[in-house]
Design a protein around this motif. Structure first.
Motif, mmCIF file in Angstrom:
data_model
loop_
_atom_site.group_PDB
_atom_site.id
_atom_site.type_symbol
_atom_site.label_atom_id
_atom_site.label_comp_id
_atom_site.label_asym_id
_atom_site.label_seq_id
_atom_site.Cartn_x
_atom_site.Cartn_y
_atom_site.Cartn_z
ATOM 1 N N ARG A 129 2.702 0.777 3.798
ATOM 2 C CA ARG A 129 2.440 0.529 4.413
ATOM 3 C C ARG A 129 2.038 -1.613 3.733
ATOM 4 O O ARG A 129 2.278 -0.944 2.369
ATOM 5 N N SER A 130 1.511 -1.676 4.325
ATOM 6 C CA SER A 130 1.202 -3.386 4.035
ATOM 7 C C SER A 130 0.593 -3.468 4.416
ATOM 8 O O SER A 130 -0.336 -3.512 5.319
ATOM 9 N N ILE A 131 -0.656 -4.736 4.154
ATOM 10 C CA ILE A 131 -1.517 -5.273 4.299
ATOM 11 C C ILE A 131 -1.347 -6.950 3.883
ATOM 12 O O ILE A 131 -1.168 -7.654 2.872
ATOM 13 N N VAL A 179 -9.305 -1.320 2.004
ATOM 14 C CA VAL A 179 -8.424 -1.245 0.361
ATOM 15 C C VAL A 179 -8.703 -1.040 -0.368
ATOM 16 O O VAL A 179 -9.888 -0.904 -0.927
ATOM 17 N N LEU A 180 -8.932 0.825 -0.171
ATOM 18 C CA LEU A 180 -9.250 1.910 -1.391
ATOM 19 C C LEU A 180 -8.108 2.411 -2.459
ATOM 20 O O LEU A 180 -6.941 1.490 -2.263
ATOM 21 N N LEU A 181 -8.446 0.919 -3.860
ATOM 22 C CA LEU A 181 -7.448 1.091 -4.616
ATOM 23 C C LEU A 181 -7.553 2.430 -5.369
ATOM 24 O O LEU A 181 -8.719 2.451 -6.698
ATOM 25 N N CYS A 213 0.737 -1.371 -0.401
ATOM 26 C CA CYS A 213 0.395 -0.261 -0.415
ATOM 27 C C CYS A 213 0.693 1.494 -0.289
ATOM 28 O O CYS A 213 2.103 0.902 -0.157
ATOM 29 N N GLU A 214 0.324 2.379 0.079
ATOM 30 C CA GLU A 214 1.048 3.885 0.193
ATOM 31 C C GLU A 214 1.343 4.262 1.003
ATOM 32 O O GLU A 214 1.164 3.141 2.399
ATOM 33 N N GLY A 234 -8.790 1.994 6.694
ATOM 34 C CA GLY A 234 -8.171 0.839 6.715
ATOM 35 C C GLY A 234 -7.054 2.161 5.424
ATOM 36 O O GLY A 234 -6.287 2.609 5.924
ATOM 37 N N TRP A 235 -6.612 0.948 3.705
ATOM 38 C CA TRP A 235 -5.381 1.296 3.759
ATOM 39 C C TRP A 235 -5.237 2.350 2.201
ATOM 40 O O TRP A 235 -6.496 1.576 2.024
ATOM 41 N N VAL A 236 -4.939 2.471 1.755
ATOM 42 C CA VAL A 236 -4.501 2.814 0.734
ATOM 43 C C VAL A 236 -3.520 1.957 -0.939
ATOM 44 O O VAL A 236 -1.866 2.469 -0.421
#
Length: 221
Positions: A9-11, A175-177, A5-6, A204-206
């Motif tokens: 970060r990561s998930i 997660v937002l794409l 992610c941006e 969440g994550w981007v």
């Protein structure tokens, strides 16, 4: 599957417990012959996100992720349109090039051919912005053991963000794409993405379609 992610970060996502949410890829929002195009809205921003959305969709299907679609649409008599919007949102039900705007059964309400659902991919009709609003979506996901949502679609600040916030409240990791979402005003899109960072990982994550495709490719090779 570890999805980068941006902001470094990561998930960690279990593909069997992850779903791709394709939100409101509807003709009236994005096609030149739709209502937005006829009104002169800058649909070019939405059209520009389609290749990324198609990349994410193709990668998800190849990897066997659960995919679902949503449509914002209302009964022909608008009986399921809430009181506030019935009073102030006069666009719903108005006539356009592809029929009455956001009314079930009208051509403009249908999902565009470039993002057409495949057999077995459910389409959730929602009488509101969030895909969880008075729909069966939560049940559809929970019976499949889904706990993580990858979100993309139109528009970022409205139906995408509304669905994401509802999902977070219900306990889903989101997660937002970013490149597979769009708004008519790019500033609305960017401000929504910025909000994702405002509370750490609380919203969440981007990530984006290329990172997703790369992560999923490792599963099928």
């Amino acid at each position: 599957m570890r999805l980068a992610c941006e902001n470094g970060r990561s998930i960690e996502c279990d593909p069997a417990r992850t779903a791709l949410a394709c939100i409101d890829f509807q003709a009236d929002f994005v096609l030149p012959e739709g209502r937005a195009g006829a009104l002169g809205l800058p649909i070019s921003h939405l059209l520009a996100s389609l290749p990324a959305a198609q990349r994410a969709l193709s990668a998800a299907r190849q990897a066997g992720l659960f995919v679902f679609f949503t449509r914002e649409c209302y009964a022909p008599d608008l009986s399921d349109l809430n009181t506030f919007r019935r009073q102030y949102d006069l666009a719903v039900g108005s006539h356009g090039p592809l029929g009455r705007f956001l009314v079930k059964g009208e051509a403009g309400t249908e999902i565009i051919p470039a993002m057409r659902p495949a057999e077995g991919e459910p389409v959730i009709d929602k009488a509101g912005f969030s895909a969880f609003h008075q729909t069966t979506l939560d049940t559809v996901l929970r019976v499949r053991g889904i706990d993580t949502l990858l979100l993309m679609g139109y528009t970022t600040q409205c139906c995408v963000a509304s669905t994401l916030r509802s999902a977070v409240d219900l306990g889903y990791a989101c997660v937002l794409l970013k490149d597979a979402c769009a708004a008519y005003d790019p500033a609305d899109h960017e401000s929504t993405v910025r909000v994702m960072y405002s509370e750490g990982d609380n919203f969440g994550w981007v990530s984006d379609s290329e990172r997703l495709a790369g992560a999923l490719q490792q599963l099928v090779t």
